[in-house]
Design a protein around this motif. Structure first.
Motif, PDB file in Angstrom:
ATOM      1  N   SER A 231       0.799  -1.279   0.035  1.00 48.91           N
ATOM      2  CA  SER A 231      -0.195   0.055  -0.140  1.00 48.91           C
ATOM      3  C   SER A 231       0.806   1.090  -0.080  1.00 48.91           C
ATOM      4  CB  SER A 231      -0.856  -0.162   1.303  1.00 48.91           C
ATOM      5  OG  SER A 231      -1.784  -0.798   1.173  1.00 48.91           O
ATOM      6  N   GLY A 232       0.317   2.346  -0.538  1.00 50.47           N
ATOM      7  CA  GLY A 232       1.054   3.401  -0.858  1.00 50.47           C
ATOM      8  C   GLY A 232       0.264   4.693   0.100  1.00 50.47           C
ATOM      9  N   GLY A 233       0.932   5.648   0.477  1.00 50.87           N
ATOM     10  CA  GLY A 233       0.322   6.507   1.290  1.00 50.87           C
ATOM     11  C   GLY A 233       0.658   7.903   0.616  1.00 50.87           C
ATOM     12  N   ARG A 234       0.274   9.113   1.413  1.00 51.36           N
ATOM     13  CA  ARG A 234       0.532  10.420   1.042  1.00 51.36           C
ATOM     14  C   ARG A 234       1.634  10.607   0.589  1.00 51.36           C
ATOM     15  NH1 ARG A 234      -2.833  14.431   4.283  1.00 51.36           N
ATOM     16  NH2 ARG A 234      -1.555  13.423   6.049  1.00 51.36           N
ATOM     17  N   GLY A 235       2.925   9.715   1.273  1.00 48.49           N
ATOM     18  CA  GLY A 235       4.266  10.026   0.906  1.00 48.49           C
ATOM     19  C   GLY A 235       4.510   9.635  -0.424  1.00 48.49           C
ATOM     20  N   ILE A 236       3.693   8.974  -1.212  1.00 47.80           N
ATOM     21  CA  ILE A 236       4.164   8.846  -2.671  1.00 47.80           C
ATOM     22  C   ILE A 236       4.127   9.874  -3.386  1.00 47.80           C
ATOM     23  CG2 ILE A 236       3.226   7.690  -4.603  1.00 47.80           C
ATOM     24  CD1 ILE A 236       4.239   5.788  -2.489  1.00 47.80           C
ATOM     25  N   GLY A 237       3.354  11.096  -3.231  1.00 44.66           N
ATOM     26  CA  GLY A 237       3.320  12.166  -3.701  1.00 44.66           C
ATOM     27  C   GLY A 237       2.505  12.493  -4.829  1.00 44.66           C
TER      28      GLY A 237
ATOM     29  N   ASP B   9      -7.808  10.519  -1.079  1.00 43.25           N
ATOM     30  CA  ASP B   9      -8.372  11.598  -0.762  1.00 43.25           C
ATOM     31  C   ASP B   9      -7.600  12.711  -1.766  1.00 43.25           C
ATOM     32  OD1 ASP B   9     -10.379  10.764   0.858  1.00 43.25           O
ATOM     33  OD2 ASP B   9      -9.551  11.518   2.735  1.00 43.25           O
ATOM     34  N   ALA B  10      -6.195  12.332  -1.642  1.00 38.22           N
ATOM     35  CA  ALA B  10      -5.345  13.316  -2.693  1.00 38.22           C
ATOM     36  C   ALA B  10      -5.668  13.244  -4.295  1.00 38.22           C
ATOM     37  CB  ALA B  10      -4.131  13.281  -2.239  1.00 38.22           C
ATOM     38  N   GLY B  11      -6.251  11.825  -4.382  1.00 39.50           N
ATOM     39  CA  GLY B  11      -6.594  11.679  -6.131  1.00 39.50           C
ATOM     40  C   GLY B  11      -5.315  10.634  -6.611  1.00 39.50           C
ATOM     41  N   TYR B  12      -4.448  10.229  -5.695  1.00 43.81           N
ATOM     42  CA  TYR B  12      -3.419   9.357  -6.325  1.00 43.81           C
ATOM     43  C   TYR B  12      -3.903   8.167  -6.877  1.00 43.81           C
ATOM     44  CZ  TYR B  12      -0.791  12.269  -3.356  1.00 43.81           C
ATOM     45  OH  TYR B  12       0.015  13.634  -2.742  1.00 43.81           O
ATOM     46  N   CYS B  13      -5.097   7.690  -6.140  1.00 41.14           N
ATOM     47  CA  CYS B  13      -5.658   6.376  -6.535  1.00 41.14           C
ATOM     48  C   CYS B  13      -7.146   6.225  -6.361  1.00 41.14           C
ATOM     49  CB  CYS B  13      -4.830   5.150  -5.859  1.00 41.14           C
ATOM     50  SG  CYS B  13      -4.780   5.331  -4.227  1.00 41.14           S
ATOM     51  N   PRO B  14      -7.765   5.347  -7.091  1.00 36.47           N
ATOM     52  CA  PRO B  14      -9.150   5.273  -6.739  1.00 36.47           C
ATOM     53  C   PRO B  14      -9.678   4.534  -5.381  1.00 36.47           C
ATOM     54  CG  PRO B  14      -8.668   3.516  -8.112  1.00 36.47           C
ATOM     55  CD  PRO B  14      -7.426   4.308  -7.903  1.00 36.47           C
ATOM     56  N   ASN B  15     -10.952   4.896  -5.372  1.00 36.14           N
ATOM     57  CA  ASN B  15     -11.453   4.503  -3.970  1.00 36.14           C
ATOM     58  C   ASN B  15     -11.495   3.008  -3.417  1.00 36.14           C
ATOM     59  OD1 ASN B  15     -14.353   3.889  -2.014  1.00 36.14           O
ATOM     60  ND2 ASN B  15     -13.083   5.637  -1.328  1.00 36.14           N
ATOM     61  N   GLU B  16     -11.603   2.179  -4.524  1.00 37.83           N
ATOM     62  CA  GLU B  16     -11.623   0.858  -4.258  1.00 37.83           C
ATOM     63  C   GLU B  16     -10.301   0.254  -3.904  1.00 37.83           C
ATOM     64  OE1 GLU B  16     -11.218   1.031  -8.911  1.00 37.83           O
ATOM     65  OE2 GLU B  16     -12.429   2.209  -7.149  1.00 37.83           O
ATOM     66  N   MET B  17      -9.276   1.054  -3.662  1.00 32.66           N
ATOM     67  CA  MET B  17      -7.803   0.518  -3.265  1.00 32.66           C
ATOM     68  C   MET B  17      -7.757   0.737  -1.771  1.00 32.66           C
ATOM     69  SD  MET B  17      -5.451   1.512  -6.642  1.00 32.66           S
ATOM     70  CE  MET B  17      -3.939   1.359  -5.612  1.00 32.66           C
TER      71      MET B  17
ATOM     72  N   ALA C 173       4.953  -4.262  -6.697  1.00 31.22           N
ATOM     73  CA  ALA C 173       3.887  -5.166  -6.380  1.00 31.22           C
ATOM     74  C   ALA C 173       3.775  -6.332  -7.636  1.00 31.22           C
ATOM     75  CB  ALA C 173       2.580  -4.568  -6.563  1.00 31.22           C
ATOM     76  N   ASP C 174       4.036  -5.941  -8.802  1.00 30.75           N
ATOM     77  CA  ASP C 174       4.293  -6.871  -9.709  1.00 30.75           C
ATOM     78  C   ASP C 174       5.311  -7.795  -9.886  1.00 30.75           C
ATOM     79  OD1 ASP C 174       1.902  -6.018 -11.022  1.00 30.75           O
ATOM     80  OD2 ASP C 174       3.309  -4.542 -12.428  1.00 30.75           O
ATOM     81  N   LYS C 175       6.629  -7.568  -9.142  1.00 26.69           N
ATOM     82  CA  LYS C 175       7.676  -8.216  -8.593  1.00 26.69           C
ATOM     83  C   LYS C 175       7.379  -9.543  -7.801  1.00 26.69           C
ATOM     84  CE  LYS C 175      11.433  -6.713 -11.052  1.00 26.69           C
ATOM     85  NZ  LYS C 175      12.408  -7.599 -11.599  1.00 26.69           N
ATOM     86  N   LEU C 176       6.614  -8.936  -6.730  1.00 28.27           N
ATOM     87  CA  LEU C 176       6.159  -9.864  -5.836  1.00 28.27           C
ATOM     88  C   LEU C 176       4.966 -10.554  -5.791  1.00 28.27           C
ATOM     89  CD1 LEU C 176       6.837  -7.437  -2.746  1.00 28.27           C
ATOM     90  CD2 LEU C 176       8.220  -9.365  -3.369  1.00 28.27           C
ATOM     91  N   GLY C 177       4.109 -10.168  -6.830  1.00 28.54           N
ATOM     92  CA  GLY C 177       2.841 -10.916  -7.040  1.00 28.54           C
ATOM     93  C   GLY C 177       1.936 -10.501  -6.078  1.00 28.54           C
ATOM     94  N   ALA C 178       1.893  -9.222  -5.926  1.00 26.96           N
ATOM     95  CA  ALA C 178       1.025  -8.743  -4.546  1.00 26.96           C
ATOM     96  C   ALA C 178      -0.279  -7.935  -5.240  1.00 26.96           C
ATOM     97  CB  ALA C 178       1.945  -7.698  -3.886  1.00 26.96           C
ATOM     98  N   ALA C 179      -1.045  -7.591  -4.460  1.00 30.72           N
ATOM     99  CA  ALA C 179      -2.126  -6.751  -4.569  1.00 30.72           C
ATOM    100  C   ALA C 179      -1.817  -5.368  -4.205  1.00 30.72           C
ATOM    101  CB  ALA C 179      -3.371  -6.997  -3.898  1.00 30.72           C
ATOM    102  N   VAL C 180      -2.388  -4.317  -4.546  1.00 31.21           N
ATOM    103  CA  VAL C 180      -2.089  -2.796  -4.402  1.00 31.21           C
ATOM    104  C   VAL C 180      -3.323  -2.100  -3.645  1.00 31.21           C
ATOM    105  CG1 VAL C 180      -1.345  -0.617  -5.280  1.00 31.21           C
ATOM    106  CG2 VAL C 180      -0.529  -2.919  -6.316  1.00 31.21           C
ATOM    107  N   GLY C 181      -2.816  -1.527  -2.437  1.00 25.61           N
ATOM    108  CA  GLY C 181      -3.527  -0.765  -1.665  1.00 25.61           C
ATOM    109  C   GLY C 181      -3.314   0.551  -1.384  1.00 25.61           C
ATOM    110  N   ALA C 182      -4.165   1.355  -0.647  1.00 28.95           N
ATOM    111  CA  ALA C 182      -3.680   2.684  -0.548  1.00 28.95           C
ATOM    112  C   ALA C 182      -4.407   3.206   0.946  1.00 28.95           C
ATOM    113  CB  ALA C 182      -4.010   3.659  -1.687  1.00 28.95           C
ATOM    114  N   SER C 183      -3.693   4.240   1.322  1.00 25.82           N
ATOM    115  CA  SER C 183      -4.187   4.714   2.619  1.00 25.82           C
ATOM    116  C   SER C 183      -5.358   5.756   2.230  1.00 25.82           C
ATOM    117  CB  SER C 183      -3.240   5.533   3.271  1.00 25.82           C
ATOM    118  OG  SER C 183      -2.890   6.808   2.581  1.00 25.82           O
ATOM    119  N   ARG C 184      -6.112   6.276   3.144  1.00 28.21           N
ATOM    120  CA  ARG C 184      -7.157   7.339   2.755  1.00 28.21           C
ATOM    121  C   ARG C 184      -6.653   8.454   2.369  1.00 28.21           C
ATOM    122  NH1 ARG C 184     -12.502   8.786   6.464  1.00 28.21           N
ATOM    123  NH2 ARG C 184     -13.204  10.319   5.184  1.00 28.21           N
TER     124      ARG C 184
END
Length: 313
Positions: free
Chosen positions: A202-208, A235-243, A220-231
């Protein structure tokens, strides 16, 4: 002895792992029998998958064209009709279960137990309150059917190897026509499903920025992982709500959770409290996420992530 009915969640002919986790919660009661009900236009494929879950006694297949889509107001009366003779009716505490189970409880004339995370007895359970900061013990009235949603992050996936019988069931229930299915909008991705993935980054606001989220997707693709995000990232519009992961997002329990540029607000921590190993990367050594992390690395994520990805080969 308890006799439990578990409502299966499925989509596109595939059984959702939340069903096997709900079966685990049912097994904690030491019941006489655990039956799974599958509602679909053609339940054969999903019923066969449910029959392989360890601990399941029977799979009840309810075929009805009206069940082509999971509409709570349509499926609720059918589940309530099938529930006759059962002491407990369990569904997963997912979007599906949170929509359906209150309808079932209302039709059966009982209060619902929500987010069941531990079993103390046939009618006594533990569930989280105050964003998971406290755990309360609740007791359902004796002599009444217990309708509950199961906090799937708190329960392991029941094993395979079951050989339950599959029975076709005809349900006599009046189905409403005032609610109809218009469409399903869902994000498409080749990565694992966020709620059932073994590894999550998961990425947070620090991603920028939205563009910078590319480094999270790449790892995530290297690890075969799912991707999430903090609220904050959502809220900052970095990624969609479903994450979004957290109290107002998805509650997850992966074996490995990487928190990248996430400060560790209590809202987010609520969503990952059942994760196996938590790894945090943040340039702020005082970030709250380090208080819950099993492994913490203080550093600039834009330097650390490329190095980590290179090390993975």
């Amino acid at each position: 002895m308890s006799k439990i009915l578990v409502v299966a969640e499925h989509l596109g002919g595939t059984l959702n792992p939340s069903t096997a986790r709900t079966v685990s919660a049912a097994q904690a009661l030491g019941p006489e029998a655990i039956d799974v009900v599958v509602l679909a236009a053609d339940p054969a494929a999903v019923a066969a998958q449910a029959a392989r879950i360890a601990g399941v006694s029977r799979v009840l297949a309810v075929a009805n064209p009206a069940n082509a889509d999971a509409i709570a107001q349509v499926q609720g009366p059918q589940v309530a009709a099938v529930a006759t003779g059962y002491s407990h009716v369990f569904g997963p505490s997912t979007t599906f279960g949170k929509d359906l189970m209150p309808v079932v409880a209302a039709l059966l004339g009982v209060n619902q137990v929500s987010d069941l995370m531990a079993v103390e007895g046939a009618d006594t359970f533990k569930r989280p309150i105050y964003a998971g900061n406290a755990i309360v013990t609740v007791q359902a009235p004796a002599g009444h059917v217990v309708v509950a949603t199961v906090r799937t992050a708190s329960w392991p996936v029941a094993g395979d190897g079951g050989s339950a019988t599959v029975e076709a069931v005809q349900v006599e229930a009046t189905l409403p026509t005032h609610t109809r299915h218009l469409g399903l909008a869902a994000g498409s991705s080749d990565r694992p499903d966020l709620q059932s993935a073994r590894r999550v980054i998961s990425g947070g606001r620090g991603i920028g920025s939205e563009e910078n989220f590319g480094i999270v997707f790449s790892l995530a693709d290297k690890l075969g992982a799912a991707v999430g995000a903090s609220r904050a990232a959502v809220d900052a519009g970095y990624c969609p709500n479903e994450m979004q992961v957290g109290q107002t997002g998805k509650i997850i329990a992966p074996e490995l959770y990487l928190a990248i540029g996430i400060s560790g607000a209590i809202q987010h921590l609520t969503g990952i409290k059942d994760a196996g190993t938590i790894v945090a990367i943040n340039k702020d050594p005082d970030a709250a996420i380090f208080e819950v992390a099993d492994i913490g690395l203080v550093g600039d994520l834009f330097t650390v992530l490329p190095e980590l990805e290179a090390a993975l080969g």
